[in-house]
Scaffold this motif. Structure first.
Motif, short mmCIF file in Angstrom:
data_model
loop_
_atom_site.label_atom_id
_atom_site.label_comp_id
_atom_site.label_asym_id
_atom_site.label_seq_id
_atom_site.Cartn_x
_atom_site.Cartn_y
_atom_site.Cartn_z
N SER A 35 19.77 8.55 4.31
CA SER A 35 18.74 7.86 3.53
C SER A 35 17.41 7.85 4.27
O SER A 35 17.36 8.01 5.49
N TYR A 36 16.35 7.64 3.50
CA TYR A 36 15.00 7.50 4.07
C TYR A 36 14.34 6.32 3.38
O TYR A 36 14.23 6.30 2.14
N HIS A 37 13.93 5.33 4.16
CA HIS A 37 13.34 4.14 3.57
C HIS A 37 12.01 3.79 4.22
O HIS A 37 11.64 2.62 4.31
N GLY A 38 11.29 4.79 4.67
CA GLY A 38 9.97 4.53 5.23
C GLY A 38 10.03 4.26 6.72
O GLY A 38 11.11 4.24 7.32
N MET A 39 8.87 4.02 7.30
CA MET A 39 8.74 4.04 8.75
C MET A 39 8.39 2.70 9.39
O MET A 39 8.12 2.63 10.58
N SER A 48 0.79 -1.23 0.00
CA SER A 48 0.00 0.00 0.00
C SER A 48 0.82 1.28 0.00
O SER A 48 0.28 2.34 -0.24
N ASN A 49 2.09 1.20 0.37
CA ASN A 49 2.87 2.44 0.52
C ASN A 49 4.36 2.12 0.44
O ASN A 49 4.75 0.96 0.41
N GLY A 50 5.15 3.17 0.45
CA GLY A 50 6.58 2.98 0.29
C GLY A 50 7.20 2.15 1.40
O GLY A 50 8.13 1.38 1.18
N SER A 51 6.67 2.31 2.60
CA SER A 51 7.21 1.54 3.73
C SER A 51 6.97 0.05 3.51
O SER A 51 7.86 -0.78 3.80
N ASP A 52 5.80 -0.30 3.01
CA ASP A 52 5.52 -1.70 2.65
C ASP A 52 6.50 -2.19 1.59
O ASP A 52 7.02 -3.31 1.67
N SER A 93 17.05 -1.01 -4.98
CA SER A 93 16.91 0.40 -5.31
C SER A 93 15.56 0.88 -4.78
O SER A 93 14.52 0.38 -5.19
N ASP A 94 15.61 1.82 -3.85
CA ASP A 94 14.38 2.39 -3.32
C ASP A 94 13.95 3.51 -4.27
O ASP A 94 14.44 4.64 -4.18
N GLU A 95 13.05 3.15 -5.17
CA GLU A 95 12.59 4.08 -6.22
C GLU A 95 11.24 4.70 -5.84
O GLU A 95 10.48 5.10 -6.71
N VAL A 96 10.96 4.75 -4.54
CA VAL A 96 9.64 5.24 -4.10
C VAL A 96 9.41 6.67 -4.60
O VAL A 96 8.33 7.00 -5.08
N VAL A 97 10.45 7.51 -4.51
CA VAL A 97 10.33 8.89 -5.01
C VAL A 97 10.74 8.97 -6.48
O VAL A 97 10.11 9.65 -7.29
N THR A 98 11.83 8.27 -6.82
CA THR A 98 12.44 8.46 -8.14
C THR A 98 11.76 7.64 -9.24
O THR A 98 11.97 7.93 -10.42
N ALA A 110 19.47 1.53 -1.19
CA ALA A 110 19.68 2.97 -1.31
C ALA A 110 18.68 3.57 -2.27
O ALA A 110 18.10 2.87 -3.11
N GLU A 111 18.49 4.88 -2.13
CA GLU A 111 17.72 5.64 -3.12
C GLU A 111 18.72 6.09 -4.20
O GLU A 111 19.81 6.55 -3.86
N PRO A 112 18.35 6.00 -5.47
CA PRO A 112 19.26 6.47 -6.52
C PRO A 112 19.65 7.94 -6.31
O PRO A 112 20.82 8.31 -6.45
N1 PMP Z 1 11.24 5.30 0.54
C1 PMP Z 1 11.48 6.56 0.15
C2 PMP Z 1 12.69 6.85 -0.68
C3 PMP Z 1 10.61 7.59 0.54
O1 PMP Z 1 10.87 8.85 0.19
C4 PMP Z 1 9.47 7.26 1.27
C5 PMP Z 1 8.45 8.30 1.68
N2 PMP Z 1 8.77 9.61 1.50
C6 PMP Z 1 9.28 5.93 1.65
C7 PMP Z 1 10.17 4.97 1.25
C8 PMP Z 1 8.10 5.53 2.48
O2 PMP Z 1 6.93 5.70 1.78
P1 PMP Z 1 5.53 5.81 2.57
O3 PMP Z 1 5.55 7.10 3.30
O4 PMP Z 1 4.52 5.76 1.44
O5 PMP Z 1 5.42 4.62 3.44
#
Ligand code: PMP
Length: 459
Positions: free
Chosen positions: A158-162, A124-128, A265-270, A232-234
């Motif tokens: 880095s930011y990889h969700g919560m 459902s979301n980037g954290s998932d 590759s955490d492409e959630v934003v990219t 990592a995020e690109p």
């Molecule tokens: N990964 C990256 C690179 C993010 O920027 C984010 C959210 N900004 C997440 C994961 C987590 O996504 P979400 O807030 O939809 O759970």
């Protein structure tokens, strides 16, 4: 019960700005300053949103890095409505599915053929998406007969969700303080950050040399045979839009390959266009083993995430011995039909209108214009790629020391920009820009004009 028509909703919306709220704002002080007015957004159209006072504001945040196709797109709403009329929700666990979820998996594997994409798991979301990537990378190694590979390498800033895994591999300590103990076996490396790095180098090639040496040394110390994946995020987003040197990703990939370590590759934003390429990683010509997507995949219309596995990972898991070939992971919404329908419509727009191409062109205008802001007192650097950018606020341009985050400078700049008609996001010591990928060049210039005026006031 009062039924709010759109008109009465707009009139009543002003009351929300100072009303007592039972709502805890995420990523915010638990007690809100009662004198601080909330920006109540009541509607959106294209690249603009309208607030409770009826002000039309250019959306420099794109919702939250996600409304990539702009607000209120008829095609997406129609697709959602058609799906709701048929089937709002059904599950997709063992032996059950529905058409849209298969369509979307096929679509993603087709779009990511160049990455040798082979299988998809939804959320459902980037954290998932990140949690799925981390857990399945460990499963890959169990299936591949090296169950000792459990560690993760990740980057500072880095930011990889919560979720707890994403929090643990995240490289910003503010997300760690209140929630420990975190996952063991996470190793943080320095990020490819030219503006601030421990070697004080401003030479991109030299920075990569230092970072690659650090990566090699860390792998040697830990033992490559203990490491599952590098995540990592690109381009690091929330950490301050940190764009690595040109040779960084190819050289990292080469080291990972030599040690068999998976690249996540955490492409959630990219993902899906923000950097000017369909994927962030394509900007560096590297192919990840696992890709985490959310945000832009459904552009915020309905929450959705996808974790995509290449053939190496998928084949190993499907052919793993014993229990290692069972996907004992999934969510109620691992394939929500309405979200999948929204994503298919969004991806149609992304491809038909070449939004990655637009992000590249308009992004070049934005990045170029932003540089002029570096003459302002608090602007240490502006940086970014495509339609993601940051203004790095400093107390001292010589030492590059950040402004005190508690000074509220970033919030003051954002409030002033709003008075100039543009929403931007204050994030600690930075101002972040991530507008819809439908942004036009004149709108990019307007964003910078508003920021220029806002910075002049705060100077
Ligand atoms: N990964 C990256 C690179 C993010 O920027 C984010 C959210 N900004 C997440 C994961 C987590 O996504 P979400 O807030 O939809 O759970």
């Amino acid at each position: 019960m009062t039924v709010l028509t759109p008109d009465s909703a707009i009139r009543a919306a002003g009351d929300y700005k100072t009303a007592t709220k039972n709502f805890w704002h995420p990523m915010s002080p638990s007690k809100q300053d009662p004198s601080q007015e909330t920006l109540i957004v009541v509607s959106g159209e294209g690249n603009y949103v309208t607030d409770a006072d009826g002000n039309r504001l250019l959306d420099g945040v794109g919702g939250l890095w996600n409304v990539n196709v702009g607000h209120n797109r008829a095609e997406v709403k129609d697709a959602i409505k058609a799906q709701l009329d048929q089937l709002a929700y059904y599950q997709s666990f063992d032996g059950v599915a529905h058409p849209r979820v298969y369509d979307l998996a096929d679509r993603l594997v087709g779009m990511l053929a160049q990455e040798d994409a082979h299988r998809v798991l939804f959320g459902s979301n980037g954290s998932d998406a990140v949690e799925t990537a981390l857990k399945l990378s460990r499963q890959y190694w169990i299936a591949a007969g090296e169950p000792g590979r459990v560690r993760f390498l990740s980057l500072r800033n880095s930011y990889h969700g919560m979720h707890i895994g994403g929090t643990s591999v995240g490289g910003n300590a503010v997300y760690h303080y209140n929630h420990g103990p975190l996952l063991p076996g996470v190793e943080l490396l320095d990020s490819p950050f030219l503006y601030r790095n421990p070697w004080n180098t401003e030479d991109p090639a030299e920075l990569t040399d230092h970072l690659i040496r650090q990566l090699e040394e860390r792998i040697e110390f830990l033992g490559g045979q203990t490491i599952a994946a590098f995540i990592a995020e690109p381009v690091q987003g929330a950490g301050g839009v940190i764009v690595p040197p040109e040779d960084y990703w190819p050289r990292v990939r080469e080291v990972l390959d030599r040690h068999g370590i998976l690249m996540i590759s955490d492409e959630v934003v990219t993902g899906f266009g923000r950097t000017g390429n369909m994927l962030g990683s394509r900007g560096w010509g590297v192919k990840p083993d696992i890709m985490a997507f959310a945000k832009g995949i459904s552009a915020g219309y309905i929450p959705l995430a996808a974790t995509v596995f290449n053939r190496r990972v998928a084949d190993a898991i499907e052919n793993g011995p014993g229990f290692s070939n069972v996907i004992m992971h999934g969510y109620t919404y691992s394939g929500h039909p309405t979200a999948a329908a929204a994503a298919l419509a969004v991806l149609d727009i992304v491809e038909r209108d070449d939004l990655p191409g637009n992000a590249g062109l308009v992004g070049a205008v934005l990045q170029d214009e932003l540089q002029a802001l570096e003459s302002h007192r608090y602007v240490g650097e502006t940086r970014g790629k495509g339609l993601m950018a940051a203004i790095d606020l400093v107390a001292d341009k010589g030492t590059r020391e950040s402004v005190d985050p508690s000074s509220g400078i970033a919030h003051r700049i954002a409030a002033a920009a709003r008075e100039e008609g543009v929403v931007v996001r204050p994030a600690g010591t930075k101002i972040i820009l991530s507008p819809p990928l439908t942004l036009e060049a004149d709108e990019a210039r307007e964003m910078v004009r508003a920021l220029d005026a806002a910075l002049s006031r705060v100077d």
